[in-house]
Design a protein around this motif. Structure first.
Motif, PDB file in Angstrom:
ATOM      1  N   ILE A   1       0.881  -1.179   0.000  1.00 58.58           N
ATOM      2  CA  ILE A   1       0.000   0.000   0.000  1.00 58.58           C
ATOM      3  C   ILE A   1       0.912   1.222   0.000  1.00 58.58           C
ATOM      4  CG2 ILE A   1      -1.955  -1.102   1.193  1.00 58.58           C
ATOM      5  CD1 ILE A   1      -0.954   0.221   3.788  1.00 58.58           C
ATOM      6  N   LEU A   2       0.323   2.396  -0.176  1.00 59.38           N
ATOM      7  CA  LEU A   2       1.145   3.611  -0.210  1.00 59.38           C
ATOM      8  C   LEU A   2       1.733   3.919   1.169  1.00 59.38           C
ATOM      9  CD1 LEU A   2       2.114   6.292  -1.606  1.00 59.38           C
ATOM     10  CD2 LEU A   2      -0.045   7.297  -0.809  1.00 59.38           C
ATOM     11  N   HIS A   3       3.057   4.014   1.225  1.00 61.30           N
ATOM     12  CA  HIS A   3       3.737   4.536   2.408  1.00 61.30           C
ATOM     13  C   HIS A   3       4.520   5.771   1.972  1.00 61.30           C
ATOM     14  CE1 HIS A   3       2.800   1.466   5.318  1.00 61.30           C
ATOM     15  NE2 HIS A   3       3.282   0.488   4.567  1.00 61.30           N
ATOM     16  N   ASN A   4       5.122   6.442   2.929  1.00 56.43           N
ATOM     17  CA  ASN A   4       5.885   7.652   2.653  1.00 56.43           C
ATOM     18  C   ASN A   4       7.068   7.702   3.611  1.00 56.43           C
ATOM     19  OD1 ASN A   4       6.166  10.670   3.740  1.00 56.43           O
ATOM     20  ND2 ASN A   4       5.831  10.682   1.565  1.00 56.43           N
ATOM     21  N   ILE A   5       8.253   7.741   3.051  1.00 57.61           N
ATOM     22  CA  ILE A   5       9.463   7.749   3.880  1.00 57.61           C
ATOM     23  C   ILE A   5       9.868   9.192   4.127  1.00 57.61           C
ATOM     24  CG2 ILE A   5      11.854   6.941   4.057  1.00 57.61           C
ATOM     25  CD1 ILE A   5       9.750   4.710   3.747  1.00 57.61           C
TER      26      ILE A   5
ATOM     27  N   LYS B   1       9.502   8.901   9.716  1.00 56.06           N
ATOM     28  CA  LYS B   1       8.046   8.794   9.872  1.00 56.06           C
ATOM     29  C   LYS B   1       7.396   8.502   8.531  1.00 56.06           C
ATOM     30  CE  LYS B   1       7.906  11.660  13.940  1.00 56.06           C
ATOM     31  NZ  LYS B   1       7.525  12.892  14.612  1.00 56.06           N
ATOM     32  N   CYS B   2       6.139   8.112   8.597  1.00 53.20           N
ATOM     33  CA  CYS B   2       5.331   7.943   7.387  1.00 53.20           C
ATOM     34  C   CYS B   2       4.190   8.938   7.488  1.00 53.20           C
ATOM     35  CB  CYS B   2       4.802   6.513   7.288  1.00 53.20           C
ATOM     36  SG  CYS B   2       3.572   6.310   5.976  1.00 53.20           S
ATOM     37  N   ASP B   3       4.077   9.813   6.496  1.00 60.21           N
ATOM     38  CA  ASP B   3       3.032  10.842   6.550  1.00 60.21           C
ATOM     39  C   ASP B   3       1.635  10.265   6.294  1.00 60.21           C
ATOM     40  OD1 ASP B   3       4.989  12.753   7.008  1.00 60.21           O
ATOM     41  OD2 ASP B   3       5.289  13.137   4.872  1.00 60.21           O
ATOM     42  N   VAL B   4       1.598   9.074   5.698  1.00 60.24           N
ATOM     43  CA  VAL B   4       0.297   8.449   5.405  1.00 60.24           C
ATOM     44  C   VAL B   4      -0.293   7.824   6.668  1.00 60.24           C
ATOM     45  CG1 VAL B   4      -0.905   6.750   3.957  1.00 60.24           C
ATOM     46  CG2 VAL B   4       1.118   7.953   3.051  1.00 60.24           C
ATOM     47  N   HIS B   5       0.584   7.202   7.470  1.00 64.38           N
ATOM     48  CA  HIS B   5       0.141   6.512   8.692  1.00 64.38           C
ATOM     49  C   HIS B   5       0.846   7.166   9.883  1.00 64.38           C
ATOM     50  CE1 HIS B   5       0.014   3.557   5.297  1.00 64.38           C
ATOM     51  NE2 HIS B   5      -1.240   3.546   5.700  1.00 64.38           N
ATOM     52  N   ASN B   6       0.105   8.009  10.598  1.00 62.40           N
ATOM     53  CA  ASN B   6       0.777   8.884  11.575  1.00 62.40           C
ATOM     54  C   ASN B   6       1.334   8.154  12.794  1.00 62.40           C
ATOM     55  OD1 ASN B   6      -1.549   8.357  12.973  1.00 62.40           O
ATOM     56  ND2 ASN B   6      -2.377  10.443  12.884  1.00 62.40           N
ATOM     57  N   TRP B   7       1.010   6.863  12.947  1.00 68.06           N
ATOM     58  CA  TRP B   7       1.572   6.115  14.078  1.00 68.06           C
ATOM     59  C   TRP B   7       2.935   5.478  13.732  1.00 68.06           C
ATOM     60  CZ3 TRP B   7      -2.571   4.452  11.113  1.00 68.06           C
ATOM     61  CH2 TRP B   7      -2.338   3.324  10.326  1.00 68.06           C
ATOM     62  N   MET B   8       3.262   5.513  12.432  1.00 65.57           N
ATOM     63  CA  MET B   8       4.521   4.865  12.013  1.00 65.57           C
ATOM     64  C   MET B   8       5.704   5.761  12.364  1.00 65.57           C
ATOM     65  SD  MET B   8       3.653   3.233   8.262  1.00 65.57           S
ATOM     66  CE  MET B   8       5.298   2.565   8.032  1.00 65.57           C
ATOM     67  N   ASN B   9       6.578   5.265  13.214  1.00 63.10           N
ATOM     68  CA  ASN B   9       7.796   6.019  13.491  1.00 63.10           C
ATOM     69  C   ASN B   9       8.943   5.085  13.858  1.00 63.10           C
ATOM     70  OD1 ASN B   9       6.945   5.461  16.224  1.00 63.10           O
ATOM     71  ND2 ASN B   9       8.379   7.034  16.839  1.00 63.10           N
TER      72      ASN B   9
HETATM   73 CU   LIG Z   1       2.794   4.237   5.952  1.00 65.91          CU
END
Ligand SMILES: [Cu+2]
Length: 261
Positions: A151-155, A189-197
């Motif tokens: 799925i779309l993630h963002n580094i 972080k991932c801007d798509v999923h704000n809990w990803m760090n």
């Molecule tokens: Cu993500």
């Protein structure tokens, strides 16, 4: 990894030369050449450490055992929610061992080769978390960032010495690579999923270690001497300690973090 490409290309040419029945001497020479060693960052000199010592120990947390906190995944739940994950910002084991502490020698300019850090550096996104949560990556070495979720993630890196990156990784882009030129610790972080760090620690020498789930770590092949050992934890912060290690000897680098320090 980029630095292996010339070797790979040389091997391809060598194999091609053999297949064509010509230039066999050249081909043999190319095939027997040792692979290039991982380049040492500027300011660090690789030398043979004949009878090095070991700094090892356990990093502990003096506070009460923290509760496991489930990560609430509020988006793309069909994929992100397939596995339950817990926050990794304060992981303490039964013996008070503190995980994910990066331990490094702060004042060392020569020693063992960079290859001792391993050859593959991978951050995976599987279930919409960064794994590992804390990554140690040598200066100038390509790190692979996988998108196993499809799925779309963002580094998005929040670095200061290295130019920050902010790259979309769409579902079809399974793999991207990235290197960092300056030693620095920064969040990802991932801007798509704000809990990803997570965190990336860029290392300018190989004397870096990360504590395991029991809080244990080991720095091997250390030239005899007195060093300042630095400890970093994402929520408990930084500490340092002088450690003297003798030739072929072990030295204790155990340290405790106070509650909520
Ligand atoms: Cu993500």
């Amino acid at each position: 990894m980029k630095k292996f490409l010339p070797i790979f290309a040389a091997l391809l040419i060598a194999v091609f030369a053999i297949a064509c029945g010509g230039g066999e001497d050249t081909a043999k020479k190319e095939m027997t050449e040792k692979p290039a060693e991982m380049a040492a960052p500027s300011g660090y000199e690789v030398m043979t450490v004949a009878n090095g010592g070991t700094i090892s120990g356990t990093v502990t947390y003096a506070g009460a055992m923290p509760k496991k906190v489930k990560i609430v995944k509020t988006k793309d739940t069909a994929v992100c929610g397939k596995t339950t994950h817990y926050k990794e910002d304060l992981l303490v084991s039964g013996n008070k061992g503190l995980a994910n502490v990066v331990v490094r020698i702060m004042n060392i300019s020569k020693g063992k080769g960079m290859d001792s850090m391993g050859s593959e550096f991978v951050i995976d996104q599987n279930g919409c978390i960064f794994a590992p949560h804390v990554s140690i990556i040598p200066v100038g070495v390509e790190c692979t960032i996988l998108n196993s979720d499809g799925i779309l993630h963002n580094i998005h890196t929040f670095s200061e010495k290295n130019s920050p990156i902010n790259i979309a990784q769409p579902k079809f882009k399974k793999r991207i690579t990235q290197s960092f030129s300056e030693a620095e610790t920064f969040p990802i972080k991932c801007d798509v999923h704000n809990w990803m760090n997570g965190y990336i620690v860029v290392a300018d020498h190989p004397y870096y270690a990360k504590t395991d789930e029991n809080g244990s770590f080991e720095l091997g092949d250390v030239p005899a001497g007195t060093y300042t050992v630095g400890y970093w934890h994402e929520t408990l912060g930084k500490q340092s300690m002088e450690v003297t290690v003798g030739e072929g000897a072990g030295a204790d680098g155990s340290l405790e973090y106070a509650a909520g320090s």
